[in-house]
Design an enzyme around this catalytic site. Sequence first.
Site, PDB file in Angstrom:
ATOM      1  N   ASP A  70       0.844  -1.197   0.000  1.00 42.23           N
ATOM      2  CA  ASP A  70       0.000   0.000   0.000  1.00 42.23           C
ATOM      3  C   ASP A  70       0.877   1.243   0.000  1.00 42.23           C
ATOM      4  OD1 ASP A  70      -2.967  -0.726   0.426  1.00 42.23           O
ATOM      5  OD2 ASP A  70      -1.972  -1.940   1.959  1.00 42.23           O
ATOM      6  N   GLU A 200     -11.695  -0.550  -1.659  1.00 37.54           N
ATOM      7  CA  GLU A 200     -12.586  -1.358  -2.502  1.00 37.54           C
ATOM      8  C   GLU A 200     -13.606  -0.471  -3.211  1.00 37.54           C
ATOM      9  OE1 GLU A 200     -12.122  -4.728   0.962  1.00 37.54           O
ATOM     10  OE2 GLU A 200     -13.911  -3.471   0.830  1.00 37.54           O
ATOM     11  N   GLU A 405      -7.992 -12.871  -3.239  1.00 32.68           N
ATOM     12  CA  GLU A 405      -7.219 -12.777  -1.997  1.00 32.68           C
ATOM     13  C   GLU A 405      -8.040 -13.293  -0.837  1.00 32.68           C
ATOM     14  OE1 GLU A 405      -7.668  -8.355  -0.151  1.00 32.68           O
ATOM     15  OE2 GLU A 405      -6.442  -8.488  -1.953  1.00 32.68           O
TER      16      GLU A 405
END
Length: 487
Positions: A70, A200, A405
Amino acid sequence: MDVSLFLNTQIAQANDHSCAWDFTGTPYVPVYVKLPLGIINMECELIDPDGLRKQLETLKSIDVDGVMVDTWWGIVEANNPQHYNWKGYKQLFSIVRELGLRLQVVMSFHESRDDDVCIPLPKWIIEIGKENPDIYFTDRDGNRNTECLTWGIDEEPVLRGRTAVQVYFEYMQSFRDEFSELFNTRSISKIQIGLGACGELRYPSNPAKRGWKYPGIGEFQCYDKYLRKCLEEAAKAIGLPKWGNPPDGAGSYKSQPMETDFFCYHGEYRTPYGRFFLKWYSQYLIDHGDRVLAKAKLAFGDVPISVKLLGMYWWYESASHAPELTAGYYNWANRDGYAPIVSMLKRHEATLNFACAEHYIVWPTDVDPEGLFWQVDVSMVGMSKSFPVPVLNAAWDANIPVASENALPCYELSGSNGYNKLLEHAKPRNFPVPRHISAFNYVGFNQALLEQVNFREFRRFVKRMHGKSLSLHLISYSNDLVSFKFE
């Protein structure tokens, strides 16, 4: 007794027992390990480079393909707009390259919190939010969700003269400029674009800090003044201004569908007004993704990009699919809500990274994570419409890559059984045509994973994802008892 014959029989039986999960010779699926929060501090400094290097060397030793990292907006552009600090990421990426690991990078435009680490939005964004709290998603009670910015300001110049999309684009451009060598050497295999809560593509409909508890349906998040104005304009455009308000009777965060007027079996979601609202709500999600991905393609060129969707699996077998609707996925018993999202992703040649791995707890009524997984997955892979899966999906031939994932560490989920489920989804063996995901991202890298038993299971998982065989080793033989292990 004939020891050789006995051992051969026991080995054959052990192999028979394992054959159900034997993925030898199956397609190679790359495995990436997502690095945890906290490796880079709020000053953008890599905290423990030597310790991290040792951990990455351990991953490299079992042929993990790469890592997923990230890059936090709240760290890089923390103090002032258009002032970017990539220092810690430069050091991190240098270590990753030296070890020969591949790199997936996430553009993280949201805040993140766990028990030990908090990464907020940039300080200057928070200051703007104090004066104008409508830059955040808002629920029906006026609660502001400061996890990410409302999509209502995507094209509103309220961030010191810039729109939200401009801010995201310039951040991505800065990353491209700062790490041009990684682009030139193709060291970055993929860039995931954060598009909402938790990175998301969804509305933040189920925040725990507002009282949501599983399996609550969540709440609609369109009460900031910008989204309210968009809804009002959409209603006026069709000559029905009275439809310019979000629905009443949609319950609260912890409600169940049958407890509400909107989501119950013959609820308002089926009415012309309900359909209008849900179409507008979901289309705004798709339009947001469309706007930001267009800028991502402009910034990153031909480097592959991806988008993460969360599997809202609870109440999937109910008629209304309420948690999906509040999250912005207009998917219910008579409508495929994922095909329009897939179509948008295809326009931008984006991979769909689908997280729906919590298949291991006891489900309440009307929960079907398997059905949801295959609905989304099959819509990607262009399967024959005669294939018997619970899919009302118009995007059979979209043919865009799918990654996946886990949501929880597999050593907390019945060990090898958790890995087996992930493998089953990654390489389904009962499809009429061979299909497999393009990559798997393992979430939950910590010291516990590196403990002997857990790490052995993870190593076996990586080998099976790569389609390699597991060697059977004799551990002990005494008194007609034989012990084996697979490596």
